[in-house]
Design a protein around this motif. Structure first.
Motif, mmCIF file in Angstrom:
data_model
loop_
_atom_site.group_PDB
_atom_site.id
_atom_site.type_symbol
_atom_site.label_atom_id
_atom_site.label_comp_id
_atom_site.label_asym_id
_atom_site.label_seq_id
_atom_site.Cartn_x
_atom_site.Cartn_y
_atom_site.Cartn_z
ATOM 1 N N PRO A 61 43.382 0.507 -49.942
ATOM 2 C CA PRO A 61 43.129 1.961 -49.968
ATOM 3 C C PRO A 61 42.720 2.448 -48.584
ATOM 4 C CG PRO A 61 41.249 0.787 -50.852
ATOM 5 C CD PRO A 61 42.304 -0.250 -50.607
ATOM 6 N N ASP A 62 42.710 3.750 -48.392
ATOM 7 C CA ASP A 62 42.223 4.306 -47.127
ATOM 8 C C ASP A 62 40.775 3.871 -46.893
ATOM 9 O OD1 ASP A 62 44.596 5.599 -46.614
ATOM 10 O OD2 ASP A 62 43.954 7.515 -47.499
ATOM 11 N N ASN A 63 40.485 3.576 -45.630
ATOM 12 C CA ASN A 63 39.124 3.207 -45.224
ATOM 13 C C ASN A 63 38.600 1.968 -45.951
ATOM 14 O OD1 ASN A 63 39.294 5.486 -43.628
ATOM 15 N ND2 ASN A 63 38.085 6.764 -45.023
ATOM 16 N N ALA A 64 39.514 1.033 -46.216
ATOM 17 C CA ALA A 64 39.091 -0.246 -46.791
ATOM 18 C C ALA A 64 38.233 -0.996 -45.788
ATOM 19 C CB ALA A 64 40.319 -1.084 -47.160
ATOM 20 N N GLU A 65 37.467 -1.950 -46.284
ATOM 21 C CA GLU A 65 36.562 -2.728 -45.437
ATOM 22 C C GLU A 65 37.329 -3.395 -44.300
ATOM 23 O OE1 GLU A 65 33.330 -6.382 -45.884
ATOM 24 O OE2 GLU A 65 34.282 -5.506 -47.655
ATOM 25 N N SER A 66 36.758 -3.316 -43.098
ATOM 26 C CA SER A 66 37.409 -3.874 -41.914
ATOM 27 C C SER A 66 36.339 -4.288 -40.910
ATOM 28 C CB SER A 66 38.335 -2.827 -41.278
ATOM 29 O OG SER A 66 37.571 -1.878 -40.554
ATOM 30 N N PRO A 67 36.731 -4.899 -39.794
ATOM 31 C CA PRO A 67 35.735 -5.280 -38.783
ATOM 32 C C PRO A 67 35.124 -4.094 -38.048
ATOM 33 C CG PRO A 67 37.758 -6.574 -38.564
ATOM 34 C CD PRO A 67 38.057 -5.451 -39.478
ATOM 35 N N PHE A 68 35.686 -2.905 -38.210
ATOM 36 C CA PHE A 68 35.162 -1.736 -37.502
ATOM 37 C C PHE A 68 33.836 -1.267 -38.115
ATOM 38 C CE2 PHE A 68 39.583 -1.748 -36.313
ATOM 39 C CZ PHE A 68 39.583 -1.294 -35.003
ATOM 40 N N ASN A 71 30.821 3.832 -39.336
ATOM 41 C CA ASN A 71 30.206 5.062 -38.821
ATOM 42 C C ASN A 71 31.182 6.230 -38.789
ATOM 43 O OD1 ASN A 71 31.885 4.192 -36.797
ATOM 44 N ND2 ASN A 71 30.332 4.129 -35.187
ATOM 45 N N LEU A 72 32.270 6.107 -39.562
ATOM 46 C CA LEU A 72 33.267 7.169 -39.605
ATOM 47 C C LEU A 72 32.739 8.347 -40.422
ATOM 48 C CD1 LEU A 72 36.266 7.494 -38.578
ATOM 49 C CD2 LEU A 72 36.939 6.971 -40.938
ATOM 50 N N GLU A 73 32.918 9.544 -39.915
ATOM 51 C CA GLU A 73 32.468 10.723 -40.650
ATOM 52 C C GLU A 73 33.284 10.897 -41.928
ATOM 53 O OE1 GLU A 73 32.264 14.289 -38.375
ATOM 54 O OE2 GLU A 73 31.382 13.297 -36.625
ATOM 55 N N LYS A 74 32.636 11.413 -42.944
ATOM 56 C CA LYS A 74 33.276 11.619 -44.229
ATOM 57 C C LYS A 74 34.450 12.588 -44.098
ATOM 58 C CE LYS A 74 32.197 12.728 -49.046
ATOM 59 N NZ LYS A 74 31.129 13.165 -50.005
ATOM 60 N N GLY A 75 35.552 12.241 -44.785
ATOM 61 C CA GLY A 75 36.720 13.106 -44.763
ATOM 62 C C GLY A 75 37.778 12.694 -43.755
ATOM 63 N N PHE A 76 37.500 11.648 -42.972
ATOM 64 C CA PHE A 76 38.455 11.183 -41.981
ATOM 65 C C PHE A 76 38.973 9.792 -42.364
ATOM 66 C CE2 PHE A 76 36.004 14.332 -39.792
ATOM 67 C CZ PHE A 76 36.917 14.977 -38.951
#
Length: 314
Positions: A61-68, A71-76
């Motif tokens: 899915p979008d924004n799945a768990e990753s090494p990054f 701290n991504l703002e909601k909606g992006f």
């Protein structure tokens, strides 16, 4: 000085004397240790190695768990993270497939249905190269919390995606993070599966009864799993190599007296990196130097287990 020399000499004699009975006891125990009647696999193997190659990238899915960092703002949408997953099907699996061919082994690929539909040619290639296609759900959603019919559809949709794409009929199943629900095994038996891997309780396969029929359990691994060690604990490739090497050496020693299986798990975007593929090649070549080793797909292990009257039953 003479008193100290005398003390050391006497202490050494006492130490040697105390060790002799213990050493004799060890030798006696090893000599008298009876061979488990189930030590050999039915095909004569001493130890079986089971390798998983997770085909998940592309189905996340979008924004799945990753090494990054989270701290991504909601909606992006985390666009760089999506490229980390793309690596799995662009580079990771193709590199691993070449490595398996060079090593002369076959593996089991647990395929997420939506990942297969996004990269059908890669799914076909996995099967064409002789590897097993096992089911891994339709997507990354949890299934343990679904009602019976919804969970059944979730599993069947994933199976259908694999069958329609590769012509391979999956008989093995792996739930997302191994989290099956109370109905999962009944559904799998109803849908014609032969085994599942969502179990960590043994270092050998065994048989359970589901709906009054035999069903195989081919244990999975967290100890020898790249997503836990490389991503979760930030292991280096040589740390991964050494951990699995130690696991193999212990299981190989045990396999003289009991039936043993070594499980190793790789994920497309992690195990398919250059350093991990090189470490994996070195590891498998080391294992292959030992007598009685066989590498088997999990469907083959399930068949051996179900057909062997000496298999453990629970």
């Amino acid at each position: 000085m003479n008193s100290r020399r005398t003390f050391i000499k006497q202490a050494g004699m006492l130490s040697a004397a105390s060790m002799m009975p213990f050493g004799n006891l060890l030798a006696k125990n090893k000599k008298n240790k009876k061979m488990d009647t189930r030590t050999k696999w039915s095909d004569g193997s001493r130890l079986v190695v089971s390798i998983s190659m997770q085909f998940e990238a592309g189905g996340q899915p979008d924004n799945a768990e990753s090494p990054f960092p989270k701290n991504l703002e909601k909606g992006f949408i985390d666009l760089p993270a999506s490229t980390w997953y793309q690596y799995g099907y662009k580079e990771g699996i193709p590199r691993m497939l070449d490595n398996w061919d060079e090593l002369g082994i076959k593996v089991t690929s647990h395929m997420v249905g939506s990942a297969v539909l996004k990269n059908p040619e890669l799914a076909k290639e996995i099967v064409a190269r002789g590897h097993e296609a096992a089911a891994h759900g339709m997507n990354w959603s949890s299934q343990y919390n679904l009602p019976y019919e919804e969970e059944k559809k979730f599993i069947k949709d994933g199976v259908d995606a694999i069958k329609l794409t590769t012509d391979f009929n999956p008989v093995g199943y792996n739930a997302n993070w191994l989290r099956r629900g109370k109905n999962t095994l009944n559904i799998l038996q109803e849908l014609g599966f032969k085994y599942h891997i969502d179990d960590l309780s043994r270092d050998e396969p065994f048989i359970i009864k589901i709906n009054q029929k035999d069903f195989a359990v081919v244990p999975y691994t967290l100890r020898n799993n790249d997503i836990l060690l490389i991503e979760g604990k930030n292991f280096s490739a040589d740390q991964f190599f050494n951990q699995v090497k130690l696991e193999f050496e212990q299981l190989y020693a045990e396999s003289e007296f009991k039936r043993r299986q070594l499980s190793i798990s790789f994920h497309d975007r992690i195990g398919g990196t250059p350093q991990m593929v090189r470490a994996t090649k070195n590891l498998i070549q080391y294992i292959q130097q030992h007598e009685g080793i066989s590498f088997k797909r999990k469907d083959e292990i399930a068949e051996l287990t179900l057909g062997d009257s000496t298999s453990i039953r629970e």
